[in-house]
Design a protein around this motif. Structure first.
Motif, PDB file in Angstrom:
ATOM      1  N   GLN A  36       2.061   2.789  -6.493  1.00  0.00           N
ATOM      2  CA  GLN A  36       1.408   2.182  -5.333  1.00  0.00           C
ATOM      3  C   GLN A  36       0.642   0.967  -5.853  1.00  0.00           C
ATOM      4  O   GLN A  36      -0.187   1.086  -6.745  1.00  0.00           O
TER       5      GLN A  36
ATOM      6  N   MET B  50      -1.486  -0.954  -4.399  1.00  0.00           N
ATOM      7  CA  MET B  50      -2.877  -1.099  -3.973  1.00  0.00           C
ATOM      8  C   MET B  50      -3.235   0.086  -3.091  1.00  0.00           C
ATOM      9  O   MET B  50      -2.410   0.545  -2.301  1.00  0.00           O
ATOM     10  N   SER B  51      -4.449   0.590  -3.241  1.00  0.00           N
ATOM     11  CA  SER B  51      -4.868   1.715  -2.408  1.00  0.00           C
ATOM     12  C   SER B  51      -4.955   1.272  -0.943  1.00  0.00           C
ATOM     13  O   SER B  51      -5.286   0.121  -0.654  1.00  0.00           O
ATOM     14  N   THR B  52      -4.661   2.191  -0.016  1.00  0.00           N
ATOM     15  CA  THR B  52      -4.712   1.821   1.417  1.00  0.00           C
ATOM     16  C   THR B  52      -6.109   1.392   1.838  1.00  0.00           C
ATOM     17  O   THR B  52      -6.279   0.697   2.828  1.00  0.00           O
ATOM     18  N   ASP B  53      -7.111   1.825   1.043  1.00  0.00           N
ATOM     19  CA  ASP B  53      -8.477   1.395   1.366  1.00  0.00           C
ATOM     20  C   ASP B  53      -8.599  -0.122   1.346  1.00  0.00           C
ATOM     21  O   ASP B  53      -9.449  -0.704   2.010  1.00  0.00           O
ATOM     22  N   TYR B  54      -7.745  -0.745   0.564  1.00  0.00           N
ATOM     23  CA  TYR B  54      -7.858  -2.205   0.404  1.00  0.00           C
ATOM     24  C   TYR B  54      -6.854  -2.970   1.254  1.00  0.00           C
ATOM     25  O   TYR B  54      -6.583  -4.125   1.001  1.00  0.00           O
ATOM     26  N   LYS B  55      -6.290  -2.307   2.255  1.00  0.00           N
ATOM     27  CA  LYS B  55      -5.202  -2.984   2.962  1.00  0.00           C
ATOM     28  C   LYS B  55      -5.646  -4.297   3.633  1.00  0.00           C
ATOM     29  O   LYS B  55      -4.864  -5.230   3.767  1.00  0.00           O
TER      30      LYS B  55
ATOM     31  N   THR C 125       0.817  -1.213   0.000  1.00  0.00           N
ATOM     32  CA  THR C 125       0.000   0.000   0.000  1.00  0.00           C
ATOM     33  C   THR C 125       0.856   1.270   0.000  1.00  0.00           C
ATOM     34  O   THR C 125       0.332   2.359  -0.060  1.00  0.00           O
ATOM     35  N   TYR C 126       2.173   1.132   0.092  1.00  0.00           N
ATOM     36  CA  TYR C 126       3.025   2.321   0.101  1.00  0.00           C
ATOM     37  C   TYR C 126       3.265   2.812  -1.329  1.00  0.00           C
ATOM     38  O   TYR C 126       3.455   2.017  -2.256  1.00  0.00           O
ATOM     39  N   ALA C 127       3.260   4.151  -1.495  1.00  0.00           N
ATOM     40  CA  ALA C 127       3.568   4.726  -2.806  1.00  0.00           C
ATOM     41  C   ALA C 127       5.085   4.847  -2.927  1.00  0.00           C
ATOM     42  O   ALA C 127       5.712   5.634  -2.216  1.00  0.00           O
TER      43      ALA C 127
END
Lengths: 260, 336
Positions: free
Chosen positions: B304, B306-311, B282-284
């Motif tokens: 990135q 995956m978006s942090t929303d999907y962590k 999730t890190y850019a």
């Protein structure tokens, strides 16, 4: 000592123990024999509280102990070993033995913190006892070996050793000699006789080795298909018609007879 | 110099936060793994036990703050921790007495206990929300940083800054101490040995005269200690919100399963595996890569994965992969 009255144990439709009634006299070494699937181990499991009885009663010195959990039976002095030796694999042989005596002070969190001295003192005592037992069983050299690494026969000795860590009244040995070589078997036999004579343990022994049974046991009880077939001295049981039939089947029995 | 900058950026944005998060997950997973190893069921209430313990500690912290007590540069919550633990121990022992004991006596299948724990989870969930509400609570006080990004830049002369938050330092130090203590406890004390014996072979433990009631009680006490500490550390590092704690259940179980359910060492390793994976995907990476490649090759996008929303999906994927290909986990647990 132990009186089993009309005990039944069903697994679904299968009647593993079918109305067994037997007595184990105080101070005896009672042998329990019978063909595979006769219900011997199931009987042990029910007596020792590992399985609930379907119906019937188990009395110990006149007291009803049917269905008591294993640790309470242990408290009353009723111990058992397993057909396939059990051990705490991640601990050393000595630690395995040291687990045994019940109600150790170190078992509670309170004493772990505030009773250090008492716990240490107790542990020293139990350790000495464990070393004594190991010496008695001639496995002192295995004391610091991990229990998962020792041989099957040595595990059997460890099982027997476990019963020696406390003052047991009656010990149920489930095929203590299975998979054990002659020399080790003699060691086990000697240990059983000595415990019986010197400490007054009562034993009930499941065993297939008839020499072993003949050497140690009186009386002998024979089970088949969940029922008690015969009871008496080794010779009486060995020559009992029904026992021979149970072991060999009717056809084979006649054949053996005609050959003789 | 650019490689140094890349390393600093990596440490600051990935390594330190992931390590702190991993330590929190590891403590949570240890609690779950103890219950699985000894009581033999997956305790769904683990996340909410953490929430409850944190809530109790927050009330303790507010009480201390009202009395004007503080812990200098360290968060006051650390002083309130024993109080929070005590309340949580009480709750778990009461739950065991009123709920789990009944099912244990019936010798029910583990799946039934899992569903029972689901019920317990909802009740704890409710208790926490009724007592403190559903909103976010910040209870961190004391010094915010051990060293700030600016201090680091001045000290090192690099473009890239690196900061270490007090809560991150506290998390890592506390986790090391707690884990060391737990392992000492399990390996060396008689109480710990009877727990290991019980986990190794329950039949034999019972036939060796080990009192199961002691073992069960001690297990719940340890679970309360671990869960409360894990919850408070997480809350200090981020913030406290009951729903977030409920969601933590997934990474915690992913961690416990990756390591091997029932194996304490595995729970710790699993905690870090899950935390690092989550932060890595999730890190850019734009900044770190920008330092490492020539200027004209620097990426335009965020890089990135995956978006942090999907962590949470990361834990889910880890869980599925491990269960499919290595059901007993890295350290040979009891699942599978």
């Amino acid at each position: 000592m132990i009186s089993v009255q009309n005990l039944h144990k069903k697994f679904g439709a299968f009647h593993a123990v079918d109305g067994a009634t037997l007595e184990i006299a105080t101070g005896s070494i009672t042998g329990l024999i019978g063909p595979n699937g006769a219900g011997k181990t199931t009987l042990f499991n029910v007596i020792a509280g590992r399985l609930p009885a379907s119906c019937g009663k188990v009395l110990m010195a006149g007291e009803d102990i049917t269905g008591l959990p294993p640790h309470e039976l242990f408290h009353k002095g009723l111990l058992r070993t397993f057909q396939i030796a059990h051990e705490f694999g991640s601990m050393t042989v000595r630690e395995n033995l040291m687990m045994v005596p019940e109600n150790q002070a170190g078992e509670t969190l309170w004493n772990t913190w505030f009773g250090r001295g008492r716990v240490a003192e107790e542990e020293r005592r139990i350790r000495d006892k464990a070393d004594e037992v190991l010496e008695f069983l001639t496995i002192t050299h295995l004391a610091d070996e991990k229990a998962s690494n020792i041989s099957g026969g040595q595990k059997k000795l460890l099982e027997l050793g476990r019963t020696m860590m406390v003052d047991a009244k009656i010990v149920f040995l489930d095929e203590v000699g299975a998979g054990v070589n002659r020399t080790l078997l003699n060691t086990i036999g000697d240990a059983i006789v000595r415990l019986n004579k010197e400490r007054g343990y009562t034993f009930c022994v499941i065993e297939h080795d008839m020499d072993f049974i003949a050497r140690l046991c009186d009386p002998v009880i024979c089970m088949a298909e969940g029922k008690v077939l015969a009871q008496g001295t080794v010779d009486e049981v060995k020559n009992d018609e029904r026992v021979i039939e149970a072991y060999l089947g009717t056809g084979l029995k006649n054949k053996v007879k005609s050959n003789a | 110099m650019d490689i140094l900058n890349a390393i600093v950026a990596f440490t600051n944005f990935v390594f330190i936060p992931a390590t702190a998060y991993g330590a929190q997950l590891a403590l949570g997973a240890l609690g779950a793994t103890l219950v699985y190893g000894i009581l033999r069921f997956s305790n769904f209430a683990q996340g909410d036990t953490m929430a409850f313990g944190t809530m109790a500690t927050i009330y303790g912290t507010w009480g201390l703050q009202a009395m004007g007590v503080s812990f200098g540069p360290l968060p006051t919550a650390l002083l309130a921790l024993p109080f929070g633990i005590l309340v949580t121990v009480g709750l778990l022992l009461a739950t065991d007495f009123s709920v789990y004991r009944f099912y244990r006596k019936q010798k029910v299948a583990p799946t039934i206990l899992v569903i029972v724990s689901l019920g317990v989870m909802f009740v704890m969930n409710g208790i926490t929300r009724i007592m403190i509400g559903v909103e976010e609570q910040n209870f961190t006080d004391g010094e915010r940083f051990v060293f700030t990004a600016r201090e680091f830049k001045e000290w090192s002369g690099l473009n890239e800054g690196m900061a270490l938050k007090t809560t991150q330092a506290v998390t890592i130090v506390t986790a090391v101490l707690v884990v060391a203590w737990l392992f000492w406890f399990l390996q060396k004390t008689r109480t710990g040995k009877s727990m290991r014996a019980f986990s190794d072979n329950e039949d034999l433990a019972l036939l060796s005269g080990i009192n199961p009631n002691h073992v069960v009680r001690v297990t719940w006490i340890l679970v309360a200690i671990l869960a409360t500490i894990a919850g408070v550390l997480y809350g200090l590092d981020k913030s406290f919100k009951p729903f977030t704690y409920f969601q933590l259940l997934l990474p915690i179980f992913a961690a416990a399963v990756v390591g091997g359910l029932g194996n304490p060492l595995g729970a710790i390793a699993g905690g870090f595996v899950v935390a690092y994976s989550e932060v890595f995907v999730t890190y850019a990476w734009k900044k770190v890569i920008g330092y490492l490649v020539p200027a004209d090759m620097a990426p335009d996008g965020l890089v990135q994965l995956m978006s942090t929303d999907y962590k949470l999906a990361v834990s889910f994927i880890i869980l599925i992969i491990v269960l499919l290909f290595m059901p007993t986990g890295l350290f040979k647990g009891k699942s599978g």
